[in-house]
Motif scaffolding. Structure first.
Motif, PDB file in Angstrom:
ATOM      1  N   LYS A 136      30.912  48.579  44.577  1.00 19.88           N
ATOM      2  CA  LYS A 136      30.559  47.520  45.534  1.00 19.88           C
ATOM      3  C   LYS A 136      30.766  47.990  46.968  1.00 19.88           C
ATOM      4  O   LYS A 136      31.829  48.528  47.302  1.00 19.88           O
ATOM      5  CB  LYS A 136      31.420  46.279  45.291  1.00 19.88           C
ATOM      6  N   GLY A 137      29.783  47.737  47.815  1.00 13.80           N
ATOM      7  CA  GLY A 137      29.894  48.073  49.228  1.00 13.80           C
ATOM      8  C   GLY A 137      29.468  49.489  49.554  1.00 13.80           C
ATOM      9  O   GLY A 137      29.301  49.847  50.713  1.00 13.80           O
ATOM     10  N   PHE A 138      29.282  50.331  48.526  1.00 15.42           N
ATOM     11  CA  PHE A 138      28.858  51.710  48.788  1.00 15.42           C
ATOM     12  C   PHE A 138      27.436  51.731  49.351  1.00 15.42           C
ATOM     13  O   PHE A 138      26.598  50.910  48.992  1.00 15.42           O
ATOM     14  CB  PHE A 138      28.888  52.533  47.499  1.00 15.42           C
ATOM     15  N   LYS A 139      27.209  52.707  50.240  1.00 16.01           N
ATOM     16  CA  LYS A 139      25.863  52.903  50.783  1.00 16.01           C
ATOM     17  C   LYS A 139      25.457  54.356  50.548  1.00 16.01           C
ATOM     18  O   LYS A 139      26.245  55.157  50.057  1.00 16.01           O
ATOM     19  CB  LYS A 139      25.869  52.607  52.285  1.00 16.01           C
ATOM     20  N   ALA A 140      24.235  54.667  50.960  1.00 22.20           N
ATOM     21  CA  ALA A 140      23.713  56.017  50.715  1.00 22.20           C
ATOM     22  C   ALA A 140      24.630  57.100  51.262  1.00 22.20           C
ATOM     23  O   ALA A 140      24.766  58.171  50.671  1.00 22.20           O
ATOM     24  CB  ALA A 140      22.322  56.142  51.324  1.00 22.20           C
ATOM     25  N   ASP A 141      25.287  56.827  52.399  1.00 23.01           N
ATOM     26  CA  ASP A 141      26.107  57.884  53.006  1.00 23.01           C
ATOM     27  C   ASP A 141      27.554  57.868  52.511  1.00 23.01           C
ATOM     28  O   ASP A 141      28.379  58.646  52.978  1.00 23.01           O
ATOM     29  CB  ASP A 141      26.037  57.800  54.545  1.00 23.01           C
ATOM     30  N   SER A 142      27.900  56.996  51.561  1.00 23.11           N
ATOM     31  CA  SER A 142      29.254  57.029  50.981  1.00 23.11           C
ATOM     32  C   SER A 142      29.410  58.304  50.157  1.00 23.11           C
ATOM     33  O   SER A 142      28.429  58.877  49.695  1.00 23.11           O
ATOM     34  CB  SER A 142      29.480  55.806  50.085  1.00 23.11           C
ATOM     35  N   LYS A 143      30.679  58.702  49.947  1.00 24.25           N
ATOM     36  CA  LYS A 143      30.903  59.997  49.285  1.00 24.25           C
ATOM     37  C   LYS A 143      30.721  59.946  47.763  1.00 24.25           C
ATOM     38  O   LYS A 143      30.388  60.944  47.149  1.00 24.25           O
ATOM     39  CB  LYS A 143      32.309  60.500  49.610  1.00 24.25           C
ATOM     40  N   PHE A 144      31.028  58.830  47.159  1.00 21.81           N
ATOM     41  CA  PHE A 144      30.898  58.691  45.696  1.00 21.81           C
ATOM     42  C   PHE A 144      31.705  59.757  44.964  1.00 21.81           C
ATOM     43  O   PHE A 144      31.202  60.422  44.062  1.00 21.81           O
ATOM     44  CB  PHE A 144      29.437  58.801  45.257  1.00 21.81           C
TER      45      PHE A 144
END
Lengths: 181, 372
Positions: A136-144
């Motif tokens: 939740k809240g992650f976007k394309a530029d999050s590290k994952f």
């Protein structure tokens, strides 16, 4: 004691079989979207060809290849306003594909990830909503980063890794595609 | 006639349900686009350096590509698939050295999360390592001794299994070839009794039941019970040794800490066939901590500690009790494992092996392993 008549058993079985068939992947996914966006009144489903350049960039960013040739996208509206998106995708499990949906708000932050079909004996723990809620809240530029941003799962190492990369891949892809509009 | 009315009604209902979802979209052909029959290849492998220094001064060191394993599988439909695991041990096969094994080869019908059936060469569900034995999934260059002398991993054979998850509990029931009771021994427990699917004696199969819960986040707790009549493959049931194996296992991962433990006990019905041994038992406990977050690393860096205690002749009858001490050992080990990515692991460990009767030895191991 009264035993059921064979005819009743047959009726019961006939009722069960089509229930199974009715649960198509599209319908199941859309039912989940209805729960996530109870106020929405339009769920427009589109099958799109993969954009070659966006595909390549998403694959490089996630270090994972697309399994399917097409993108299955929902645009979710309330009145005229687009309030969210959802993408149905596959990642490869140990033997069978895992089919999941990533749901975004209109700013393309992840609202939910849900497993639509898990077809393996092992690694089923990735279906656990509390594990999936970590996206939740992650976007394309999050590290994952599995193990840091997202907890690993004992007994589901490969599935957890594949899904984490999958959500990253789809997030990058939609940011390139929908971000352009 | 009344019966046929019911049938007609049911048929009408059945036909109408697929079209009564209430959605305006059509998803024609979507299921076929999402699932395609596919053949997949996976695998794992591990290379080890094992150094053993005995208290009496002798030291040996071996470098061995211990296991090279390929998974070859095919999914025909969402529910029907075939899975296999072929293993080459010790790099090379020649008259008694190295092994080539078909450790899994089964048709899997996965009806739903609640129910599936596997038929072919399968693994019984006993502890963590028999089913999950890829090197990145356990601490230590070598598998714990527990997974050799109490649970004879990798334990595989011909049979069938029913599995699934009900009320949040994973279950698996296995019916497969038993073990050859005449080959049980005080030194290595059940290990030499494995038939490995080779024209297996199957008049008295093994029954194995596992229950496992993942209800608490980050925790797996479970146990299994296995029973076999264990007839002698040459003399049959007249010389059987009814045997049970009971085990419990626990794995917890929370805030970087990892705790894993297993306890198991073998009970022989006829001790006189195992040189007087009635029971074997053992356990190990692992404690580890992942420094990834503290050092802001991309991969895992886990120092760990293990203590284990094993007695393959824990309870004896009608023989000199000294045999119990002869087969009792404890072991402690410290190690470090580095996983740059979840599928690759580098391992290092050091420990002391202390037999109750015998010479202490020092162990030093290095290893690399992978899975995909």
């Amino acid at each position: 004691m009264k035993y059921p008549k064979p005819i009743n058993l047959i009726v019961g079985l006939m009722l069960m079989i089509p229930m199974d068939l009715s649960a198509g992947i599209g319908e199941e996914t859309e039912a989940i979207l209805h729960q996530i966006f109870p106020g929405a009144d339009d769920f427009e489903f589109k099958t799109l060809e993969l954009d070659h350049q966006a595909k390549r960039q998403a694959e490089i960013a996630s270090r994972q290849a697309f399994q399917m040739e097409k993108i299955f996208l929902w645009e979710i509206r309330s009145g005229e306003e687009v309030i969210g998106f959802a993408v149905l995708d596959n990642v490869q499990g140990k033997v069978q594909p895992i089919t999941y949906v990533v749901v975004y708000d209109r700013k393309l932050a992840v609202v939910a990830v849900r497993i639509i079909r898990y077809r393996e004996q092992y690694g089923g723990a990735v279906q656990d909503p509390s594990w999936l809620d970590q996206f939740k809240g992650f976007k394309a530029d999050s590290k994952f980063l599995l193990g840091a941003d997202i907890d690993g799962i004992t007994g589901a190492t490969l599935s957890a890794n594949a899904l984490t990369r999958g959500v990253k891949r789809i997030s990058v892809y939609v940011s390139l595609l929908i971000g352009k509009d | 006639m009344q019966q046929y009315k019911h049938l007609l009604l049911a048929t009408l209902l059945a036909v109408s349900i697929p079209f009564s979802g209430g959605y305006t979209q059509t998803f024609a052909g979507l299921d076929q686009l999402v699932f395609n029959p596919k053949t997949t290849i996976g695998g794992y492998g591990e290379m080890h350096y094992n150094q053993v220094s005995s208290e009496n001064g002798s030291t040996t060191g071996t470098l061995d590509f211990h296991r090279f394993v390929l998974f070859y599988s095919h999914a025909w439909t969402e529910k029907w698939s075939f899975k296999s695991e072929v293993e080459l041990e010790h790099n090379f096969v020649k008259s008694g050295q190295g092994e080539l094994e078909l450790e899994q080869a089964f048709v899997d019908y996965h009806h739903s999360d609640a129910f599936g059936i596997q038929t072919g060469v399968i693994l019984p569900s006993v502890g963590f390592i028999n089913e999950y034995h890829e090197p990145p999934l356990f601490f230590g260059v070598e598998r714990p001794d527990y997974a050799k002398y109490i649970i004879p991993t990798t334990w595989f054979g011909n049979g069938a299994a029913v599995y699934g998850t009900l009320l949040g509990v994973d279950y698996r029931v296995v019916l497969m070839e038993g073990l050859d009771g005449i080959k049980f021994s005080p030194g290595s427990g059940l290990r030499s009794g494995r038939q490995k699917g080779y024209k297996a004696e199957a008049t008295h199969p093994l029954v194995n039941l596992k229950l496992e819960s993942r209800a608490i986040d980050g925790m797996i707790v479970g146990g299994s019970f296995s029973h076999m009549e264990a007839p002698d493959t040459l003399q049959g049931i007249s010389s059987a040794n009814p045997t049970t194996l009971t085990e419990l296992h626990l794995n917890m991962e929370r805030s970087g800490f990892i705790v894993r433990g297993e306890f198991g006990q073998i009970h022989y019905g006829k001790p006189e066939l195992v040189s007087g041994v009635r029971s074997a038992r053992g356990y190990y406990l692992d404690l580890g901590y992942d420094f990834r977050e503290i050092f802001n690393l991309k991969g895992e860096l886990i120092p760990w500690f293990r203590y284990s205690d094993i007695n393959t002749a824990a309870v004896t009858e009608g023989v000199d009790a000294a045999i119990e001490a002869d087969h009792h050992n404890s072991q402690w080990m410290i190690g470090l494992q580095l996983k740059p990515i979840p599928q690759v692991v580098y391992k290092l460990d050091y420990g002391k092996f202390r037999p109750e009767n015998g010479t202490e030895s020092t162990l030093f191991n290095l290893g690399v392993g992978y899975m995909f």
